[in-house]
Design a protein around this motif. Structure first.
Motif, short mmCIF file in Angstrom:
data_model
loop_
_atom_site.label_atom_id
_atom_site.label_comp_id
_atom_site.label_asym_id
_atom_site.label_seq_id
_atom_site.Cartn_x
_atom_site.Cartn_y
_atom_site.Cartn_z
N LYS A 1 0.82 -1.21 0.00
CA LYS A 1 0.00 0.00 0.00
C LYS A 1 0.86 1.26 0.00
O LYS A 1 0.46 2.29 -0.56
CB LYS A 1 -0.95 -0.02 1.20
CG LYS A 1 -2.09 -1.04 1.06
CD LYS A 1 -3.06 -0.97 2.21
CE LYS A 1 -2.49 -1.51 3.50
NZ LYS A 1 -3.51 -1.59 4.58
N ILE B 1 2.70 1.11 -3.90
CA ILE B 1 1.88 1.06 -5.11
C ILE B 1 0.98 2.30 -5.12
O ILE B 1 0.15 2.47 -4.23
CB ILE B 1 1.03 -0.22 -5.16
CG1 ILE B 1 1.95 -1.46 -5.20
CG2 ILE B 1 0.11 -0.21 -6.37
CD1 ILE B 1 1.20 -2.78 -5.09
N ASN C 1 -1.37 3.26 -7.33
CA ASN C 1 -2.77 3.00 -7.68
C ASN C 1 -3.07 1.53 -7.39
O ASN C 1 -2.67 0.64 -8.14
CB ASN C 1 -3.03 3.31 -9.16
CG ASN C 1 -4.48 3.13 -9.55
OD1 ASN C 1 -5.30 2.68 -8.76
ND2 ASN C 1 -4.79 3.47 -10.79
N TRP C 2 -3.80 1.27 -6.31
CA TRP C 2 -4.06 -0.10 -5.88
C TRP C 2 -4.94 -0.85 -6.87
O TRP C 2 -5.04 -2.07 -6.79
CB TRP C 2 -4.71 -0.12 -4.51
CG TRP C 2 -3.93 0.54 -3.42
CD1 TRP C 2 -2.68 1.08 -3.52
CD2 TRP C 2 -4.34 0.71 -2.07
NE1 TRP C 2 -2.28 1.58 -2.31
CE2 TRP C 2 -3.29 1.37 -1.40
CE3 TRP C 2 -5.49 0.38 -1.35
CZ2 TRP C 2 -3.36 1.71 -0.05
CZ3 TRP C 2 -5.57 0.71 -0.01
CH2 TRP C 2 -4.52 1.37 0.64
N GLU C 3 -5.59 -0.15 -7.77
CA GLU C 3 -6.49 -0.79 -8.72
C GLU C 3 -5.84 -1.02 -10.09
O GLU C 3 -6.46 -1.61 -10.98
CB GLU C 3 -7.76 0.05 -8.89
CG GLU C 3 -8.55 0.21 -7.59
CD GLU C 3 -9.71 1.15 -7.75
OE1 GLU C 3 -9.87 1.71 -8.86
OE2 GLU C 3 -10.47 1.34 -6.78
N VAL D 1 0.31 -3.42 -9.79
CA VAL D 1 0.28 -4.45 -8.75
C VAL D 1 1.08 -5.67 -9.19
O VAL D 1 1.87 -6.22 -8.42
CB VAL D 1 -1.17 -4.84 -8.41
CG1 VAL D 1 -1.20 -6.03 -7.44
CG2 VAL D 1 -1.92 -3.65 -7.81
N ARG E 1 -11.12 -0.78 -0.38
CA ARG E 1 -9.90 -0.71 -1.19
C ARG E 1 -8.90 -1.77 -0.77
O ARG E 1 -8.26 -2.41 -1.61
CB ARG E 1 -9.28 0.69 -1.09
CG ARG E 1 -10.10 1.80 -1.72
CD ARG E 1 -9.35 3.11 -1.67
NE ARG E 1 -8.17 3.08 -2.53
CZ ARG E 1 -6.99 3.60 -2.18
NH1 ARG E 1 -6.81 4.16 -0.99
NH2 ARG E 1 -5.96 3.56 -3.03
N GLU E 2 -8.74 -1.97 0.54
CA GLU E 2 -7.83 -2.99 1.03
C GLU E 2 -8.30 -4.39 0.62
O GLU E 2 -7.51 -5.24 0.20
CB GLU E 2 -7.73 -2.92 2.56
CG GLU E 2 -6.91 -1.75 3.10
CD GLU E 2 -7.73 -0.47 3.18
OE1 GLU E 2 -8.90 -0.46 2.73
OE2 GLU E 2 -7.19 0.54 3.69
N LEU F 1 -7.61 -4.95 -3.03
CA LEU F 1 -6.19 -5.16 -3.29
C LEU F 1 -5.80 -6.60 -2.98
O LEU F 1 -5.02 -7.22 -3.73
CB LEU F 1 -5.34 -4.19 -2.45
CG LEU F 1 -3.83 -4.35 -2.58
CD1 LEU F 1 -3.37 -4.14 -4.02
CD2 LEU F 1 -3.11 -3.38 -1.63
N THR G 1 -4.40 -9.27 -5.67
CA THR G 1 -3.15 -10.00 -5.43
C THR G 1 -3.37 -11.50 -5.59
O THR G 1 -2.55 -12.21 -6.20
CB THR G 1 -2.62 -9.70 -4.03
OG1 THR G 1 -2.34 -8.30 -3.92
CG2 THR G 1 -1.35 -10.50 -3.73
#
Length: 454
Positions: free
Chosen positions: A296, A299, A301-303, A308, A360-361, A364, A368
Motif C-alpha cells: 500500500k 503502489i 494505484n491499488w487498482e 500491482v 480498497r484494502e 487489493l 493479489t
C-alpha cells in the motif's frame, strides 16, 4: 566490569557457534541420498502418512495414477463440510463456535438440550482462578501474548486437583476448562502487555457468562467492552474456520507427539502453543499484513493491475518485501485450487469491509490473489497452480474488527485449541504407542582424548 563480562559471554557463544558450524554441517544432498523426507513430505508434495484420525479431513488434491490432480479444497469436521456448518449457522442467524467445539470433541452435533448444557458448562469454567491474573499474568508480563498463554496454560496444572489423570473423562473435563479460559487469558495478557510495555492504560474486564466466546473476546479487549452483533458474528465465524485443520498440521501433530508420551493435558497444549507461535504456522497472518502494508505504501494505484503485478514480481525477485521472495498468503501444502477457509472468510468479511471502509484494502487482496500465479510465471517461468490461504484474509478481518496485531495468533490459538484437544483425546485413547520416528546418524566414531591434549 559489566562490559568485560558481556565480551567474555560473547566470545564463549561465538566459540560454541563456530564449533557447531565445524561439526554439524549437513549437506542438502544427504537427505536425498538416505531417502529422508524433509518436513515429512513425499517427493510429489503429499504428506507422509503418520496416523489415522476421525477428527477432520483436509482435502486439496487427488492422486491419479501417480499424478497429483488439483481440486477445489474441502475441509470437513467429523464428516461435516465446513461450508455446510457455516451455512447452517447463517441460515439460523446464530453463533456456532460452541456447537463446533462440541462436534469436534464428541464426534456428533448436539441437540438443543445438549448444546445448552455444554454452553452452561463453558460459562461455569470461564473465570480464572482467584488471583491468577495478578499472580501469573501480571507478575511476569510478556511482550508476546503467545508466550504468556503457554506459561498460563502450564500454570493451570497447579490449580487442577487431578492434573495427571489421562482417562477420557478427565481429559474431557480439562478440555472444557481450557476452551473456556483461553479467551480470558489472552485478553488479560494483552492488557498487561499494554500496561507494562506500551505505557498504555489497562482495562481488566471480567467475562460475562451470558456471552458467547466471540462476544466475550471483543468485550474483554475493548476499553468500553462494547461491540455489535455483526462484529461478534464475524469473529465467531473466524473461530469456527480456525478450530481444526487435520492431524498433520504442525501444532496438531505436536499435540499428538507430546500426548503419546502419556504426559498431562497442560503440557501437551503448551507445546502446541509453542508450535503455533512460529511465523511458518500461526504467525503467518502477521507477515501477510506487513507485506500488504508495504504494498500500500509503494503502489500508487491499488487498482492498476499492471502496477500491482509489477510489484508482485519485485517481491518474487527479492527486490521488494522482506527479501524472502515469498508472496505471503499464497499457496498451501495441501490445498491447490482453493482453500475453503479463505473462501468462507472472504465471503463472510466482504459486507463488513464495505461497511467499515476497507473496500480498497479488500479489493487489493483479491487482486493479489488473482495476479500472483501470473507473477510466478513471469519471474520463474512456471505455471504454478496456487490459491490464497486463510492467512490472506484473516489479518484484514481482525483489522476491520479493531483487533490489535499482537492478538492475531492468540486468537488463532483460542480457536485451534478445540482441534488440539480433539486430537489429544484421540491419540490418548486410541494411540497406544509413543511416537518416535528414526533419524539417520551420519557421525563418525571419535576417540576420547584427555583435556590436556585437546
Amino acid at each position: 566490569m559489566v562490559d568485560m563480562m558481556k565480551n567474555m559471554d560473547s566470545q564463549v557463544i561465538d566459540s560454541l557457534c563456530g564449533e557447531f558450524q565445524d561439526n554439524n554441517l549437513i549437506q542438502p544432498k544427504m537427505f536425498s541420498k538416505y531417502g529422508v523426507k524433509r518436513g515429512l513430505r513425499n517427493a510429489d508434495g503429499t504428506g507422509v502418512l503418520a496416523g489415522i484420525t476421525c477428527v477432520s479431513n483436509v482435502h486439496g488434491y487427488m492422486v491419479n495414477e501417480g499424478e497429483v490432480e488439483p481440486i477445489e479444497g474441502r475441509l470437513t469436521y467429523r464428516g461435516h463440510n465446513l461450508y455446510d456448518l457455516l451455512d447452517g449457522f447463517d441460515s439460523e442467524d446464530r453463533f456456532g463456535f460452541a456447537e463446533t467445539s462440541y462436534l469436534l470433541l464428541s464426534g456428533s452435533l448436539p441437540n438443543q438440550e445438549e448444546l445448552d448444557a455444554f454452553t452452561d458448562l463453558l460459562a461455569d469454567a470461564c473465570a480464572l482462578p482467584d488471583g491468577f491474573t495478578e499472580d501469573v499474568i501480571m507478575r511476569a508480563p510478556s511482550r508476546d501474548i503467545m508466550n504468556k498463554l503457554a506459561v498460563s496454560t502450564l500454570a493451570l496444572y497447579s490449580y487442577d486437583p487431578n492434573p495427571d489423570d489421562t482417562s477420557l473423562e478427565n481429559i474431557v473435563r480439562q478440555s472444557v476448562n481450557l476452551i473456556a479460559k483461553f479467551p480470558v487469558i489472552i485478553s488479560h495478557a494483552y492488557q498487561a502487555k499494554r500496561r507494562y510495555f506500551d505505557n498504555a492504560s489497562m482495562f481488566l474486564h471480567m467475562p460475562d457468562r451470558n456471552y458467547t466466546t466471540a462476544e466475550n473476546i471483543l468485550s474483554l479487549i475493548r476499553p468500553d467492552g462494547m461491540f455489535t452483533r455483526e462484529e461478534a458474528m464475524l469473529l465467531d465465524r473466524c473461530l469456527i474456520i480456525h478450530a481444526e485443520h487435520g492431524g498433520g498440521n504442525n501444532s496438531a501433530f505436536t499435540t499428538r507427539v507430546v500426548s503419546s508420551s502419556a504426559t498431562d493435558t497442560y503440557s501437551a497444549i503448551a507445546a502446541a502453543i509453542g508450535s503455533l507461535k512460529g511465523p511458518r504456522h500461526g504467525g503467518a497472518n502477521l507477515r501477510v499484513c506487513k507485506q500488504f502494508d508495504e504494498m500500500k505504501e509503494n503502489i500508487s494505484n491499488w487498482e492498476d493491475e499492471d502496477e500491482v503485478l509489477d510489484y508482485l514480481c519485485k517481491i518474487l525477485r527479492k527486490e521488494a518485501g522482506d527479501g524472502s521472495g515469498l508472496i505471503y498468503g499464497m499457496g498451501h501444502a495441501v490445498y491447490t485450487l482453493s482453500d475453503p477457509r479463505a473462501v468462507a472468510l472472504k465471503n463472510t468479511a466482504r459486507p463488513l469491509a464495505a461497511q467499515k471502509g476497507f473496500e480498497r484494502e479488500f479489493n487489493l487482496i483479491e487482486l493479489t490473489e488473482r495476479l500472483a500465479p501470473e507473477a510466478f510465471y513471469r519471474v520463474r517461468g512456471e505455471h504454478k497452480i496456487m490459491c490464497a490461504n486463510v492467512d490472506m484474509y484473516s489479518g484484514l478481518v481482525y483489522q476491520m474488527l479493531g483487533i490489535p496485531s499482537e492478538m492475531f495468533t492468540p486468537l488463532f490459538a483460542t480457536a485451534r485449541i478445540v482441534g488440539w484437544l480433539a486430537h489429544r483425546i484421540e491419540e490418548t485413547v486410541t494411540g497406544g504407542k509413543i511416537i518416535r520416528p528414526a533419524y539417520k546418524p551420519i557421525i563418525s566414531r571419535a576417540k576420547y582424548t584427555s583435556i590436556s591434549d585437546r
